[in-house]
Design a protein around this motif. Structure first.
Motif, PDB file in Angstrom:
ATOM      1  N   LEU A  55       0.973   4.064  -2.989  1.00  0.00           N
ATOM      2  CA  LEU A  55       0.769   5.498  -2.742  1.00  0.00           C
ATOM      3  C   LEU A  55       1.954   6.312  -3.240  1.00  0.00           C
ATOM      4  O   LEU A  55       1.781   7.364  -3.887  1.00  0.00           O
ATOM      5  CB  LEU A  55       0.565   5.727  -1.245  1.00  0.00           C
ATOM      6  CG  LEU A  55       0.417   7.186  -0.800  1.00  0.00           C
ATOM      7  CD1 LEU A  55      -0.794   7.826  -1.469  1.00  0.00           C
ATOM      8  CD2 LEU A  55       0.315   7.283   0.716  1.00  0.00           C
ATOM      9  N   TRP A  62      -8.814   5.248  -7.962  1.00  0.00           N
ATOM     10  CA  TRP A  62      -7.598   5.001  -7.180  1.00  0.00           C
ATOM     11  C   TRP A  62      -7.833   3.886  -6.157  1.00  0.00           C
ATOM     12  O   TRP A  62      -7.813   4.124  -4.949  1.00  0.00           O
ATOM     13  CB  TRP A  62      -7.155   6.272  -6.444  1.00  0.00           C
ATOM     14  CG  TRP A  62      -7.025   7.479  -7.322  1.00  0.00           C
ATOM     15  CD1 TRP A  62      -7.939   8.464  -7.499  1.00  0.00           C
ATOM     16  CD2 TRP A  62      -5.911   7.829  -8.146  1.00  0.00           C
ATOM     17  NE1 TRP A  62      -7.468   9.402  -8.373  1.00  0.00           N
ATOM     18  CE2 TRP A  62      -6.232   9.044  -8.792  1.00  0.00           C
ATOM     19  CE3 TRP A  62      -4.668   7.225  -8.399  1.00  0.00           C
ATOM     20  CZ2 TRP A  62      -5.358   9.669  -9.674  1.00  0.00           C
ATOM     21  CZ3 TRP A  62      -3.806   7.846  -9.281  1.00  0.00           C
ATOM     22  CH2 TRP A  62      -4.152   9.053  -9.902  1.00  0.00           C
ATOM     23  N   GLN A  64       0.828  -1.208   0.000  1.00  0.00           N
ATOM     24  CA  GLN A  64       0.000   0.000   0.000  1.00  0.00           C
ATOM     25  C   GLN A  64       0.862   1.258   0.000  1.00  0.00           C
ATOM     26  O   GLN A  64       0.544   2.236  -0.680  1.00  0.00           O
ATOM     27  CB  GLN A  64      -0.939  -0.009   1.196  1.00  0.00           C
ATOM     28  CG  GLN A  64      -2.100  -0.991   1.055  1.00  0.00           C
ATOM     29  CD  GLN A  64      -3.148  -0.812   2.135  1.00  0.00           C
ATOM     30  OE1 GLN A  64      -2.847  -0.353   3.223  1.00  0.00           O
ATOM     31  NE2 GLN A  64      -4.381  -1.201   1.833  1.00  0.00           N
ATOM     32  N   ASP A  65       1.959   1.239   0.758  1.00  0.00           N
ATOM     33  CA  ASP A  65       2.854   2.396   0.775  1.00  0.00           C
ATOM     34  C   ASP A  65       3.513   2.585  -0.594  1.00  0.00           C
ATOM     35  O   ASP A  65       3.638   3.711  -1.084  1.00  0.00           O
ATOM     36  CB  ASP A  65       3.927   2.238   1.849  1.00  0.00           C
ATOM     37  CG  ASP A  65       3.382   2.480   3.253  1.00  0.00           C
ATOM     38  OD1 ASP A  65       2.291   3.072   3.365  1.00  0.00           O
ATOM     39  OD2 ASP A  65       4.031   2.073   4.228  1.00  0.00           O
ATOM     40  N   PRO A 102      -7.239   1.215  -3.413  1.00  0.00           N
ATOM     41  CA  PRO A 102      -6.131   1.272  -2.455  1.00  0.00           C
ATOM     42  C   PRO A 102      -5.231   0.037  -2.422  1.00  0.00           C
ATOM     43  O   PRO A 102      -4.150   0.083  -1.835  1.00  0.00           O
ATOM     44  CB  PRO A 102      -6.850   1.440  -1.110  1.00  0.00           C
ATOM     45  CG  PRO A 102      -8.183   0.804  -1.320  1.00  0.00           C
ATOM     46  CD  PRO A 102      -8.542   1.051  -2.748  1.00  0.00           C
TER      47      PRO A 102
END
Length: 225
Positions: free
Chosen positions: A64, A189, A60-61, A191
């Motif tokens: 992003l 977007w 997830q990081d 996640p």
């Protein structure tokens, strides 16, 4: 009496223009304001290096970070379309749309190359087996880049200097942020890579991708016919 251009001369003129366009690549590369792109590259490199430093990067990081990188690189590429000499060139040998298209190719190509390098680095920090599809994420980045370049190409027709590029940045970031507010069914977007509405979102991304580049093509038209 009718005047006609000899066939040989008719083919020579376009070839001369394209040859002149190729010769423009080096001076245009020197004239482009690379400062914003260099600054964003350093910022993205720092983010990728310092986030969870010394540990594997969570999916997830990483997702992003790559989205932030794509948005900011698109914004930085917009500054390449600011041409301080455009009003003074008059009837140049190479049309304005060719010069601006070369600027788009140079800055856009650099932005994509930097993003791909960042993606490759992010992959080395992900846990084994993590899903991180380059094709889907590259479509997102290409859309952000297209919006920024199209907005900049429009803004520089009406205002000179960096303020035109800043206007393009505001438009691009505004459109990107607005998509966050969409319902989950059409959320652009997702996640988590590969889960939820991921496939539907990227089918929509792919369908929308031609729009900013069609806008860009219209904005690059010569100011005078």
């Amino acid at each position: 009496m009718s005047l006609t251009m000899p066939a040989g001369l008719a083919t020579t003129v376009p070839r001369t223009r394209w040859h002149a366009a190729v010769l423009l690549i080096r001076p245009l590369a020197k004239a482009i304001d690379w400062g914003p792109l260099a600054l964003v590259t350093a910022f993205v490199g720092g983010l990728l290096s310092l986030t969870q430093s010394g540990q594997p990067l969570s999916g997830q990081d990483a997702l992003l970070l790559m989205r932030v990188a794509g948005t900011l690189l698109g914004s930085a590429a917009a500054f390449a379309l600011v041409d301080a000499m455009s009003a003074d060139l008059g009837a140049a040998a190479v049309p304005r749309w060719v010069r601006q298209s070369l600027r788009c190719l140079l800055a856009g190509g650099a932005a994509v190359a930097i993003w791909l390098a960042a993606f490759a680095y992010a992959l080395t920090r992900l846990p084994d087996g993590a899903l991180f599809p380059v094709g889907d994420l590259l479509i997102e980045m290409a859309a952000c880049l297209g919006i920024a370049l199209a907005a900049a190409a429009t803004a520089v027709r009406h205002a000179p200097g960096r303020q035109a590029a800043m206007t393009a940045v505001v438009v691009q970031l505004g459109l990107v942020l607005a998509t966050i507010l969409l319902p989950d069914q059409v959320r652009l977007w997702p996640p988590t890579c590969g889960f939820g509405y991921w496939d539907q979102a990227h089918q929509l991304w792919l369908a929308l991708l031609p729009l900013p580049y069609a806008w860009l093509a219209l904005a690059l038209r010569d100011l005078r016919r």
